[in-house]
Design an enzyme around this catalytic site. Structure first.
Site, PDB file in Angstrom:
ATOM      1  CB  ILE A 139      -0.956   0.005   1.210  1.00  0.00           C
ATOM      2  CG1 ILE A 139      -1.886  -1.218   1.162  1.00  0.00           C
ATOM      3  CG2 ILE A 139      -1.782   1.299   1.231  1.00  0.00           C
ATOM      4  CD1 ILE A 139      -2.732  -1.328  -0.099  1.00  0.00           C
ATOM      5  CB  CYS A 289      -9.129  -3.237   0.726  1.00  0.00           C
ATOM      6  SG  CYS A 289      -8.893  -4.945   1.260  1.00  0.00           S
ATOM      7  N   GLY A 348     -13.007  -8.327   9.315  1.00  0.00           N
ATOM      8  CA  GLY A 348     -13.610  -7.359  10.235  1.00  0.00           C
ATOM      9  C   GLY A 348     -14.488  -6.358   9.522  1.00  0.00           C
TER      10      GLY A 348
END
Length: 481
Positions: A139, A289, A348
């Site tokens: 990232i 994401c 999550g």
């Protein structure tokens, strides 16, 4: 002349028009901080063929191809205006003009549609805002590419430094090489050189200081001329307020985490709840994401149909926290070989929905399967709606959301019947609705949402950073609320 000759002549004519657009787009971007868009896709630094392909892609969402002969007059009209920093979508200009029956000229209509970006109403350019990347992994390097790409006139975000742990010999050379070439996202668009003596990477003229540190407490950023910077933590090592507060060192004003935050750290999904960020908030998270992929379409469906309950199943590409071959791992299943197995694991994202959409009363559950692809995932969002509807109505609604709503940068739409995951590498949207896979029966809707879990997410991170920096410029014509 044959039909083939006619087609080729038409193509050459459109090439010539697209070629004439490039210097106009570049000048608007460099001199006025104006980003020219086409259906929310930036045309800045694009080639002739890319501009033509972007026009053609409109048929996937709008139903018909958009011609450069239609959009060029609006682009030319923009050059006559006293524009301030903004984003201007020439596809929306062309389409809204087509449905306008007042008999205005292109110049008159354009001036009216972008009036908020001109004259006394325009935003004044701001001083550049320093950005620091803490960590330089998947990232981090994509965020770096985006920051360099968006440097524009130099009045927006400015990547000043990258903080990493010292590696072996030629550490900076190897890190520059990873920025220069990427097995998934291709080569860096531009030039990269290394100044080993001064520990700098120079990318498209941007001097990026490489700072070596094992802990945030070791760095005084003011020693490098950095001030009031936004630090983007890409390591995920610290996820609560106490841990992330370690980054609030001299020279750092705000900290943005590229992972789900814990405790009272705000989880922000741009396009959905970014406007709730308090001006004095120094620590925030961009969530995950998958959260970014599902929350915008979930909000869109809740706004129009109401959502009583839902379940999200993510089929997710493997990531660096899995093992290449079977080996010990703290997780029960992630120790098994990532490129050889489908691995059931947890997500999550479902629980994170409550933070981004606190007004949504529906219970959302979720699970995840990691699969042997290196990038691009798909979220299957199964919703029970508050009213019955039809597949055609849902698809028409989501197509319009992707074209004209405030969520048009988050939600994309494709009707391509042969689309597969690789087709969405490099997508800048948080998620892409697959029209062909969508299923609706009564009050049940199942949406298939592709997302580039690396690049699309990185774009969302940049949007949040632009917002908190005050360099997120308004879009014209204004999206339909």
């Amino acid at each position: 002349m044959t039909v083939n000759d006619d087609s080729f002549t038409n193509w050459k004519n459109r090439e010539e028009i697209a070629e004439s657009m490039i210097p106009i787009i570049g000048k608007l971007h460099r001199e006025r901080d104006v980003t020219v868009l086409l259906h929310s896709r930036s045309l800045v630094n694009k080639s002739v063929v890319s501009i033509l392909k972007t026009h053609r892609f409109a048929r996937q969402i709008a139903g018909e191809e958009l011609s450069v002969t239609e959009t060029l007059p609006f682009l030319q009209a923009l050059t006559t205006l006293d524009l301030g920093p903004s984003q201007i979508d020439i596809a929306m200009l062309a389409e809204t003009y087509r449905s306008d029956d007042r008999g205005l000229s292109v110049e008159e209509f354009t001036a009216e549609a972008v009036a908020g970006a001109t004259g006394d109403d325009k935003i004044e350019r701001r001083e550049p805002r320093d950005v620091v990347l803490y960590g330089f992994g998947r990232i981090g390097r994509l965020v770096a590419r985006l920051l360099i790409e968006k440097a524009g006139s130099g009045n927006g975000l400015r990547l000043r430094a990258v903080v990493v742990r010292q590696g072996g010999e030629q550490d900076i050379v190897k890190r520059a090489s990873l920025l220069r070439r990427d097995s998934i996202h291709g080569q860096f668009q531009g030039t990269i050189t290394v100044d080993e003596a001064n520990s700098k990477i120079i990318a498209n003229g941007n001097e990026i200081k490489v700072i070596y540190a094992n802990d945030p407490s070791e760095v005084d950023y003011t020693a490098y001329g950095i001030k009031d910077a936004i630090l983007i933590d890409n390591t995920g090592k610290w996820r609560d307020r106490e841990g992330l507060s370690k980054h609030l060192r001299p020279g750092i004003d705000k900290v943005v985490l590229t992972a789900p935050g814990k405790g009272d750290v705000p989880n922000v999904v741009h396009g959905v709840n970014h406007d709730t960020i308090k001006p004095d908030e120094q620590i925030l998270s961009c969530a995950s994401c998958t959260t970014n992929a599902i929350v915008p379409p979930l909000k869109a469906m809740a706004d129009e149909y109401g959502v009583l309950r839902g379940h999200v199943e993510t089929v997710h590409s493997f990531t660096n926290d899995q093992n290449l071959l079977d080996n010990y791992h703290n997780s029960d299943r992630r120790g098994r070989s990532a490129p050889l197995n489908m691995v059931i694991t947890e997500t999550g994202a479902a629980s994170a929905v409550a933070k981004a959409l606190p007004d949504l009363q529906a219970k959302i559950t979720g699970s995840s399967i990691r699969v042997p692809v290196p990038d691009v995932s798909i979220a299957i969002l199964n919703l029970q709606l508050a009213r019955e509807t039809s597949r055609e109505e849902v698809l028409d609604y989501l197509r319009n959301v992707s074209l004209t709503s405030p969520l048009m940068r988050q939600i994309d739409f494709t009707s391509a019947p042969d689309a597969v995951s690789n087709d969405f590498i490099g997508s800048r949207h948080a998620s892409i609705v697959d029209a062909g896979a969508t299923k609706v029966e009564g009050d049940n809707a199942i949406l298939y949402l592709w997302y580039d879990n690396e690049f699309g997410y990185s774009c969302q991170v940049i949007r949040v950073v632009q917002h908190v920096s005050g360099v997120e410029y308004p879009t014209y014509p204004a999206p339909v609320v």
